[in-house]
Design a protein around this motif. Structure first.
Motif, PDB file in Angstrom:
ATOM      1  N   ARG A   9     -15.123   9.956 -13.570  1.00  0.00           N
ATOM      2  CA  ARG A   9     -13.884   9.182 -13.526  1.00  0.00           C
ATOM      3  C   ARG A   9     -13.776   8.278 -14.751  1.00  0.00           C
ATOM      4  O   ARG A   9     -12.720   8.152 -15.368  1.00  0.00           O
ATOM      5  CB  ARG A   9     -13.821   8.343 -12.249  1.00  0.00           C
ATOM      6  N   ASN A  13     -10.920   8.739 -17.729  1.00  0.00           N
ATOM      7  CA  ASN A  13     -10.024   7.650 -18.085  1.00  0.00           C
ATOM      8  C   ASN A  13     -10.148   7.337 -19.573  1.00  0.00           C
ATOM      9  O   ASN A  13      -9.162   7.061 -20.253  1.00  0.00           O
ATOM     10  CB  ASN A  13     -10.362   6.416 -17.249  1.00  0.00           C
ATOM     11  N   SER A 207      -7.816  17.000 -14.317  1.00  0.00           N
ATOM     12  CA  SER A 207      -7.280  15.752 -13.771  1.00  0.00           C
ATOM     13  C   SER A 207      -5.999  15.351 -14.494  1.00  0.00           C
ATOM     14  O   SER A 207      -5.060  14.839 -13.880  1.00  0.00           O
ATOM     15  CB  SER A 207      -8.317  14.629 -13.868  1.00  0.00           C
ATOM     16  N   GLU A 211      -2.210  14.949 -12.917  1.00  0.00           N
ATOM     17  CA  GLU A 211      -1.423  13.723 -13.101  1.00  0.00           C
ATOM     18  C   GLU A 211      -0.046  14.040 -13.684  1.00  0.00           C
ATOM     19  O   GLU A 211       0.944  13.387 -13.366  1.00  0.00           O
ATOM     20  CB  GLU A 211      -2.157  12.765 -14.039  1.00  0.00           C
ATOM     21  N   PRO A 296      -9.001  12.212  -7.475  1.00  0.00           N
ATOM     22  CA  PRO A 296      -8.692  10.816  -7.782  1.00  0.00           C
ATOM     23  C   PRO A 296      -8.041  10.755  -9.168  1.00  0.00           C
ATOM     24  O   PRO A 296      -8.516  11.394 -10.102  1.00  0.00           O
ATOM     25  CB  PRO A 296     -10.072  10.135  -7.801  1.00  0.00           C
ATOM     26  N   SER A 297      -6.965   9.997  -9.301  1.00  0.00           N
ATOM     27  CA  SER A 297      -6.299   9.866 -10.594  1.00  0.00           C
ATOM     28  C   SER A 297      -6.950   8.751 -11.393  1.00  0.00           C
ATOM     29  O   SER A 297      -6.926   7.591 -10.977  1.00  0.00           O
ATOM     30  CB  SER A 297      -4.812   9.551 -10.399  1.00  0.00           C
ATOM     31  N   PRO A 298      -7.526   9.082 -12.560  1.00  0.00           N
ATOM     32  CA  PRO A 298      -8.125   8.035 -13.395  1.00  0.00           C
ATOM     33  C   PRO A 298      -7.105   7.048 -13.933  1.00  0.00           C
ATOM     34  O   PRO A 298      -7.436   5.908 -14.223  1.00  0.00           O
ATOM     35  CB  PRO A 298      -8.770   8.807 -14.553  1.00  0.00           C
ATOM     36  N   SER A 299      -5.860   7.483 -14.073  1.00  0.00           N
ATOM     37  CA  SER A 299      -4.840   6.644 -14.711  1.00  0.00           C
ATOM     38  C   SER A 299      -4.189   5.663 -13.753  1.00  0.00           C
ATOM     39  O   SER A 299      -3.971   4.502 -14.099  1.00  0.00           O
ATOM     40  CB  SER A 299      -3.760   7.523 -15.350  1.00  0.00           C
ATOM     41  N   LYS A 301      -5.367   5.134 -10.562  1.00  0.00           N
ATOM     42  CA  LYS A 301      -6.392   4.648  -9.630  1.00  0.00           C
ATOM     43  C   LYS A 301      -6.013   4.887  -8.159  1.00  0.00           C
ATOM     44  O   LYS A 301      -6.269   4.059  -7.296  1.00  0.00           O
ATOM     45  CB  LYS A 301      -6.642   3.151  -9.864  1.00  0.00           C
ATOM     46  N   LYS A 302      -5.387   6.038  -7.915  1.00  0.00           N
ATOM     47  CA  LYS A 302      -5.059   6.446  -6.554  1.00  0.00           C
ATOM     48  C   LYS A 302      -5.435   7.907  -6.380  1.00  0.00           C
ATOM     49  O   LYS A 302      -5.582   8.639  -7.365  1.00  0.00           O
ATOM     50  CB  LYS A 302      -3.566   6.258  -6.269  1.00  0.00           C
ATOM     51  N   ASN A 303      -5.588   8.326  -5.138  1.00  0.00           N
ATOM     52  CA  ASN A 303      -5.844   9.736  -4.867  1.00  0.00           C
ATOM     53  C   ASN A 303      -4.515  10.484  -4.843  1.00  0.00           C
ATOM     54  O   ASN A 303      -3.583  10.097  -4.134  1.00  0.00           O
ATOM     55  CB  ASN A 303      -6.575   9.904  -3.532  1.00  0.00           C
ATOM     56  N   THR A 339       2.119  10.426 -13.597  1.00  0.00           N
ATOM     57  CA  THR A 339       2.079   9.531 -14.756  1.00  0.00           C
ATOM     58  C   THR A 339       3.121  10.006 -15.768  1.00  0.00           C
ATOM     59  O   THR A 339       3.408  11.201 -15.850  1.00  0.00           O
ATOM     60  CB  THR A 339       0.695   9.528 -15.429  1.00  0.00           C
TER      61      THR A 339
END
Length: 346
Positions: A9, A13, A207, A211, A296-299, A301-303, A339
């Motif tokens: 993660r 990011n 990921s 996004e 999990p989205s690194p950008s 910060k949510k699943n 995003t």
């Protein structure tokens, strides 16, 4: 102790903020060149793209369809003055080639002038991220601001003849650069010499593409799913919607007119991440669909996740539930991309 999930993660990011270099050496993509005076007519018979209206030097995302309108694979088609330059998934190469060659033979048997060549003496290197253009411009010693996303040029960079397409599958600005085999390692080293560039693998790319709300073939697309169900109606040119002329056109035209029974959606999920295959339920407990991609989205910060649900449960803001490890967690339908896109526009 396994630190991999946390470190991945952090790394993803970091890559999102910097510039990602993904080298593809035989295995992630397949490149073809389509020639002959009937090349556009032929490729319009096996994809949904309006290639006739595509300007020379421009590319488009499209899909190969089967007789039932299902997606055999996704593909990028670039229109050059003398040929079509086509990129598709190497994981589907055997299936794609068998399909294309069968259709090609039938087309040629009717007098069509078209030929296909597999470009197997080049590698494809993808550089993605906010600083990608700066890196390539410094190497090429050219201003690329006039090159919009999804356009391509043949160029010479540091004495190496390359095909540079401003494209990629991360939602970021970037380039997919076709390099002769003999020069691939040297060219990669030239890119990595820039301090803003880091090597990255498919985990990071996956990921980022999720996004960006982009589909992955084999997860979010397959031969049972049509472009309309997948939310890829925009890939079907207006003329193609009216005229058809591609495999499965009747089914797709009917869906465009009368609607579909399932829809691809994006989800924000509470609790544990929901991965491929997780079931989706209505708040009343009705099974309405399943997840096709999730992480999990690194950008943000949510699943996040992508999947298909029955028509009527697809509207943004709809409350749903996902079953992860025997526990139902709340999920809400949300618009994609998750995003903002960073594509370069002219």
């Amino acid at each position: 102790m396994n630190k991999t999930p946390i470190m991945e993660r952090v790394r993803k990011n970091y890559i999102k903020r910097k510039t990602m270099l993904k080298t593809t050496f035989h295995g992630q993509t397949k490149i073809y060149r389509i020639t002959g005076k009937d090349r556009v007519k032929f490729y319009e018979s096996i994809t949904v793209a309006d290639i006739e209206a595509l300007p020379v030097g421009s590319s488009t995302l499209s899909v190969f369809t089967n007789e039932n309108g299902g997606i055999i694979d996704d593909t990028i088609i670039c229109k050059h003055a003398d040929s079509l330059y086509v990129v598709s998934n190497a994981g589907c190469a055997d299936k794609d080639l068998a399909h294309i060659r069968a259709q090609l033979k039938a087309f040629q048997d009717k007098g069509g002038d078209v030929d296909l060549k597999i470009i197997d003496d080049h590698q494809l290197i993808a550089i993605q991220g906010p600083k990608a253009a700066q890196v390539v411009e410094r190497l090429a010693e050219k201003d690329l601001r006039s090159l919009p996303f999804m356009d391509a040029r043949n160029m010479t960079i540091k004495g190496i003849d390359v095909h540079v397409a401003r494209s990629g599958y991360t939602g970021e600005d970037g380039f997919e650069i076709s390099v002769p085999n003999k020069d691939a390692v040297e060219f990669t080293k030239l890119l990595l010499a820039d301090p803003s560039v880091e090597l990255a693998g498919l985990g990071a790319r996956d990921s980022l593409r999720l996004e960006a709300g982009l589909c992955l073939y084999g997860n979010d697309l397959d031969e049972t799913i049509t472009p309309v169900e997948a939310g890829l109606t925009w890939t079907i040119g207006k003329r193609r919607r009216a005229e058809g002329g591609f495999l499965g056109a009747a089914k797709i035209q009917d869906q465009l007119k009368n609607g579909v029974s399932k829809r691809r959606i994006g989800l924000l999920i509470e609790g544990a991440p929901a991965r491929e295959g997780v079931k989706i339920f209505s708040p009343s407990g009705e099974l309405v669909g399943s997840i096709t991609s999730g992480c999990p989205s690194p950008s943000i910060k949510k699943n996040i996740a992508m999947g298909y649900v029955a028509n009527g449960f697809h509207k943004s803001g709809t409350q749903l539930e996902v079953e992860v490890r025997g526990r139902k967690n709340k999920a809400i339908v949300t618009k994609m991309p998750f995003t903002p896109a960073g594509y370069h526009k002219v």
